[in-house]
Design an enzyme around this catalytic site. Structure first.
Site, short mmCIF file in Angstrom:
data_model
loop_
_atom_site.label_atom_id
_atom_site.label_comp_id
_atom_site.label_asym_id
_atom_site.label_seq_id
_atom_site.Cartn_x
_atom_site.Cartn_y
_atom_site.Cartn_z
N SER A 56 -3.79 -4.39 -3.33
CA SER A 56 -4.68 -4.50 -4.46
C SER A 56 -3.93 -5.12 -5.65
CB SER A 56 -5.19 -3.09 -4.76
OG SER A 56 -6.35 -3.13 -5.49
N ASP A 87 -13.84 -6.08 2.57
CA ASP A 87 -13.35 -5.61 1.28
C ASP A 87 -13.90 -6.52 0.19
OD1 ASP A 87 -11.92 -4.85 -0.94
OD2 ASP A 87 -9.99 -5.65 -0.22
N HIS A 110 -10.59 -2.14 2.00
CA HIS A 110 -9.52 -2.43 1.02
C HIS A 110 -8.20 -1.74 1.40
CE1 HIS A 110 -8.45 -3.84 -2.95
NE2 HIS A 110 -8.10 -2.64 -3.36
#
Ligand SMILES: *[C@@H]1O[C@H](CO)[C@@H](O)[C@H](O)[C@H]1NC(C)=O
Ligand SMILES: *[C@@H]1O[C@H](CO)[C@@H](O)[C@H](O)[C@H]1NC(C)=O
Ligand SMILES: *[C@@H]1O[C@H](CO)[C@@H](O)[C@H](O)[C@H]1NC(C)=O
Ligand SMILES: *[C@@H]1O[C@H](CO)[C@@H](O)[C@H](O)[C@H]1NC(C)=O
Ligand SMILES: *[C@@H]1O[C@H](CO)[C@@H](O)[C@H](O)[C@H]1NC(C)=O
Ligand SMILES: *[C@@H]1O[C@H](CO)[C@@H](O)[C@H](O)[C@H]1NC(C)=O
Length: 486
Positions: free
Chosen positions: A157, A409, A434
């Site tokens: 991320s 995601d 994710h």
């Protein structure tokens, strides 16, 4: 209506030490408050987590570049590093990002004034990481034949963006980077603002069915019109068990943000097994949320809202222990810090249109900038700060980075989805949500995720081999590494 900045990762529940699955010790290092200014020598304590159980002399350092939140959350959700540590004789380090967790330069005053908050930026955080790596080198590279040990950066991320940026900006410090779900192209001019919400919509349609997606899409108008009156506001307060009654039209905007966040978060953590960091959630939570809607034979608008209420409780009340729903407690960690970063160096334009299941929300930079000024007394310099700082799509001259993205995601919208060069690779995981490939191995992992992890392992071998070959004086020592590596 303008949407709040979407936080990249959403492990939100406070977790207690006794719930920790992965173990480490906690350390602190004094780092300069301002790496780019010599006027002051001020420092603060940056927290990092360390595990040397698998470490063998000359072994590499696996270095997690912390995100917008308490570093414990990320260590607990990045089991992949633990899973492969013994294979590589690696030292594990998880570094916290400044202004999050306990790494607060001005303690509890850090967020009180723009003057204190001004030292929060990705550039300062990268410099912290390089500083810490240098310090670790002096402790762990103490052999006569090797001046330093190889460091591999890992991140998911925003942390994945930082892992990639660390390799780009400080290539001497890290030999390679595994950047999972890293939306380095979620910026103006690189990715259309509607892509993110369109992926969320596709995920709900593909995994939850058309009725589910359509119900959510229809709900916004119904919510807005019901809550035009006080009686309607009070009905919805009762129906969805809100802790404080809906009163103003601002409350309704807050409610819309709260709902939007929930749908997005559920898609982000749509893992094939129950997880309990974001909120306690069942396996495949998108399917669980949608099955509540699909099984509810609603006849009218009120019925639709009842169905949605049931669906939301999968997220808000899976344990059955929630007494009421608080729409004002942001469902996300690091909210303030990320809010500030979203107004400075991480402006990620988001919008929704009639092609997705969200309420229409255009991207309006002027208004966004005004909101930033209201909240933080800062304005974005322009919409494209990260392009100047990190190169936008022009990253061919960088090397030794793997970008992995799950196509389920929402953040894959800003990800690197095709190979950039021989030394910058893209791994596509069709059915993953994710940050999935960085999680620890699980019996329910799909083959595609296992394959992605094998790809990472192969690349790490390659980077390390190159490093040892170039940096060890004695080729026999290189053999030492080769024979000990699996
Ligand atoms: C490192 O992690 C492993 C797995 O969680 C654990 O068994 C070990 O005790 C940890 N070592 C340290 C020094 O924390
Ligand atoms: C910073 O530290 C150095 C070395 O201790 C010292 O000579 C210098 O005066 C300090 N600078 C400031 C601005 O305090
Ligand atoms: C910060 O912490 C100190 C000491 O615990 C406390 O006295 C003070 O009120 C706190 N300030 C803020 C702004 O929270
Ligand atoms: C609120 O709920 C009551 C009782 O269920 C119902 O009679 C009334 O029509 C509702 N009002 C609105 C504005 O939906
Ligand atoms: C959560 O579930 C429990 C058990 O079903 C229920 O009693 C409670 O009212 C629910 N809480 C909310 C906020 O809906
Ligand atoms: C990138 O190249 C690797 C081989 O180096 C290949 O396995 C992978 O599938 C390629 N990625 C994409 C997205 O085409």
């Amino acid at each position: 209506m303008m949407r709040l900045p979407v936080i990249l990762i959403c492990f939100s529940t406070v977790i207690f030490a006794e719930e920790f699955e992965y173990l480490y010790s906690t350390k602190y290092i004094d780092v300069p408050l301002d790496h780019f200014n010599f006027r002051s020598n001020a420092t603060f304590k940056l927290r990092y987590l360390i595990n040397d159980t698998y470490h063998v002399q000359r072994g590499p350092i696996f270095f997690y570049t912390g995100n917008e939140g308490d570093i414990n959350q990320f260590a607990q959700n990045t089991g992949f590093m633990y899973d492969i540590a013994s294979t590589f004789n690696a030292l594990l380090v998880f570094a916290e990002h400044r202004y999050y967790g306990t790494s607060l330069p001005f303690g509890n005053l850090s967020y009180t004034t723009p003057e204190y908050l001004g030292y929060l930026s990705s550039a300062q955080a990268l410099a912290d990481f390089a500083y810490l790596i240098d310090d670790l080198q002096s402790t762990y590279a103490a052999t006569s034949d090797l001046k330093k040990v190889p460091v591999i950066a890992f991140g998911g991320s925003y942390g994945g963006m930082l892992a990639a940026y660390l390799r780009m900006k400080y290539p001497y410090a890290v030999a390679g980077a595994v950047a999972s779900s890293a939306p380095i192209w979620q910026f103006r001019g690189l990715t259309p603002c509607e892509n993110f919400n369109r992926i969320v919509t596709n995920v709900y349609e593909a995994l939850g069915g058309v009725k589910c997606k359509d119900t959510i899409a229809k709900s916004w108008k119904i919510i807005r019109s019901l809550t035009e009156t006080d009686e309607g506001k009070s009905n919805l307060t009762k129906l969805w068990n809100f802790c404080t009654p809906l009163k103003t039209s601002d409350d309704i905007d807050t409610l819309v943000d709260w709902l939007t966040n929930i749908y997005v978060n559920v898609a982000m953590v749509n893992y094939p097994y129950p997880t309990s960091f974001l909120a306690d959630l069942p396996a495949y939570p998108v399917r669980a949320v949608c099955s509540k809607i699909n099984n509810f034979d609603y006849k009218n608008d009120f019925g639709l809202l009842q169905a949605l209420g049931e669906a939301l409780s999968v997220y808000t009340n899976y344990t059955g222990r929630t007494t009421c729903n608080d729409i004002k407690v942001a469902a996300n960690i690091g909210e303030k810090g990320w809010g500030f970063q979203s107004c400075t160096d991480m402006i990620m334009p988001m919008c929704s249109t009639s092609f997705d299941m969200f309420e229409d929300a255009p991207w309006d930079f002027e208004k966004y900038s005004d909101d930033c000024y209201k909240k933080f007394s800062v304005r974005p310099r322009n919409e494209q700060v990260p392009l100047l700082e990190y190169g936008g799509k022009d990253i061919k001259s960088a090397s030794d980075i793997v970008f992995s993205n799950g196509l389920m995601d929402p953040w894959s919208s800003g990800g690197v989805l095709s190979n950039v060069s021989d030394r910058i690779s893209a791994v596509i995981i069709p059915d993953a949500a994710h940050h999935f490939d960085l999680r620890g191995a699980n019996a329910n992992d799909p083959g595609s995720v296992r394959e992605a992890r094998r790809f990472h392992v192969k690349r790490i071998h390659k980077w390390l081999n190159k490093f040892y070959f170039e940096n060890l004086d004695d080729p026999l020592k290189y053999k030492f590494y080769e024979t000990n590596r699996v």
